[in-house]
Design an enzyme around this catalytic site. Structure first.
Site, PDB file in Angstrom:
ATOM      1  N   HIS A 201       0.880  -1.440  -0.050  1.00 60.50           N
ATOM      2  CA  HIS A 201       0.161  -0.046  -0.069  1.00 60.50           C
ATOM      3  C   HIS A 201       0.429   1.459  -0.051  1.00 60.50           C
ATOM      4  CE1 HIS A 201      -3.583  -2.192   0.895  1.00 60.50           C
ATOM      5  NE2 HIS A 201      -3.227  -2.324   1.900  1.00 60.50           N
ATOM      6  N   ASP A 238      -3.087 -10.649  -1.813  1.00 57.50           N
ATOM      7  CA  ASP A 238      -3.686  -9.895  -0.633  1.00 57.50           C
ATOM      8  C   ASP A 238      -4.140  -9.453  -1.170  1.00 57.50           C
ATOM      9  OD1 ASP A 238      -2.282  -8.542   1.944  1.00 57.50           O
ATOM     10  OD2 ASP A 238      -4.263  -7.083   1.081  1.00 57.50           O
ATOM     11  N   ASP A 325      -4.650 -12.393   4.037  1.00 55.52           N
ATOM     12  CA  ASP A 325      -5.328 -12.090   4.538  1.00 55.52           C
ATOM     13  C   ASP A 325      -6.739 -11.960   3.934  1.00 55.52           C
ATOM     14  OD1 ASP A 325      -5.202 -10.172   3.002  1.00 55.52           O
ATOM     15  OD2 ASP A 325      -4.928  -8.448   3.597  1.00 55.52           O
TER      16      ASP A 325
END
Ligand SMILES: [Zn+2]
Length: 422
Positions: A201, A238, A325
């Site tokens: 990110h 992800d 995740d």
């Protein structure tokens, strides 16, 4: 570029805008991990262009090579991106006999590596951000923990700058090792950088979404510049969109960024029509997955989207933003990946690398916040990279799963195939 990046830079570099919270950051980890030539930390620059990997490591029989950067000093109480994550994985690998202690030369832990140089980091991030973060460490040493408002939330402690350089360096060392091994073998070991803070990110001008430096983006640029691997294929599975990596290479025709992520999840970027621009048009592929997508969906995505994209691109190396995740037990999102899904992904990506780019393939840890599902899934990824059977059924419980949104998945796959002519 995301509007948030400007804000982030501003908050890092202007101490007046930082909100300070008292914490108990420690710097002992760094002191314990300083290795050869590590003056790069204290003097901010490292003009040496040597590889991060020491070539005296024996790789002939290795199937997996990994590095560990737990960033113990980078921690905030109750934050999901905690300093317990990497040790949980390391413990699981030990219990499941998936480390050098149990496997001899089949699994190698690369223990001696250097932190990334500022020069390598600024191939991806603005110099003002990197130096601003280094400077912010003075404040962190006085105040404990720094929080960046509106960034995910992302925090920094006194060791965050050094820990982030170590994390990026641990990834670069694995790239060096895998590339070196691929010169002597058609089946080099797969690499896995067990690192944090995560990176996908982080934007050019600042930290974001628990991420500080874009570890995988830094590695992609490094692979091109140091190893002459022109074409880099990045797979990001992800649960969140890897906006930082996406932005870094959006106009770059030599770096293909393919992201699957939960539709509507943080940070809200990565729409299906975002395909790159300028010279990079067609080399960004974003596939938002409907909530509830799981193992069946991801197998279809792999076969129908990931494989043909990679075959078409013809990479020299595959890098993977391996976020865990998307697991059904993860608290931060609502996909239904299982431990078996991660085994499948690792096994298939390894095979893809073997077919397309001399087996050169490196995984970088991103998210994953349920320590159990994270560590079991990474362990099963290791089994896949070793070519051993999955033990996912010992952990996965079908009672947790519900029906996947198969019609919506089918539509999303058809749409992305049409957009990208797959
Ligand atoms: Zn994530």
């Amino acid at each position: 570029m995301l509007p948030l990046s400007e804000h982030s830079l501003c908050t890092w570099t202007n101490p007046l805008k930082l909100r300070f919270f008292i914490g108990h950051a420690r710097n002992s980890f760094l002191k314990n991990h300083i290795s050869r030539r590590n003056c790069s930390i204290s003097c901010s620059t490292n003009l040496e262009m040597e590889p991060y990997f020491s070539s005296d490591v024996q790789l002939t029989n290795a199937k997996v090579i990994y590095s560990v950067a737990p960033a113990k000093g980078h921690n905030q109480e109750s934050h999901p991106e905690s300093n317990l994550r990497v040790p949980a994985i390391v413990d699981a690998l030990d219990k499941m006999e998936l480390n050098p202690k149990h496997r001899g030369l089949e699994i190698i832990e690369l223990k001696h590596f250097n932190p990334a140089s500022v020069e390598d980091v600024i191939n991806v991030h603005e110099k003002a951000y990197v130096l601003g973060l280094e400077k912010a460490m003075e404040k962190a040493s006085q105040q404990g923990i720094l929080l960046i408002e509106g960034s995910g939330p992302t925090y920094a402690t006194v060791s965050t700058f050094q820990d982030s350089l170590i994390a990026a360096g641990a990834g670069l060392a694995i790239v060096d090792a895998v590339v070196a091994a691929s010169k002597n073998s058609p089946e080099p070991p797969c690499g896995f950088a067990l690192i944090r803070p995560p990176g996908h990110h982080a934007v050019s001008a600042g930290p974001m979404g628990f991420c500080v430096f874009g570890n995988i983006a830094i590695a992609a640029r490094y692979a091109q510049r140091i190893h002459g691997l022109k074409r880099v294929f990045i797979i990001d599975f992800d649960v969140h969109h890897g906006n930082g990596t996406h932005d870094a290479f959006y106009e770059d025709s030599d770096i293909y960024f393919l992201s699957t992520h939960q539709d509507g999840s943080y940070p809200g970027t990565g729409k299906i029509h975002e395909v790159g621009c300028g010279l990079g048009e067609g080399t960004s592929l974003n596939l938002p997955l409907p909530g509830g997508s799981g193992d069946i969906s991801m197998r279809r995505v792999f076969d129908e989207v990931i494989v043909p994209s990679a075959q078409k691109f013809k990479p020299d190396i595959i890098l993977v933003s391996a976020g865990y995740d998307g697991h059904v037990l993860d608290p931060l999102a609502s996909l239904q990946f299982t431990t078996g899904t991660y085994y499948m992904l690792a096994a298939h990506i390894k095979q893809l690398a073997k077919e397309l780019c001399g087996g050169r393939c490196v995984f970088f840890l991103e998210g994953g916040y349920n320590l159990e599902s994270l560590s079991y899934s990474v362990a099963d990824s290791f089994r896949a990279l070793l070519g051993e059977p999955s033990r996912a059924s010992e952990f996965d419980n079908p009672a947790f799963l519900y029906e996947e949104p198969s019609t919506r998945i089918k539509q999303a796959i058809q749409k992305v195939k049409a957009i990208h002519s797959l």
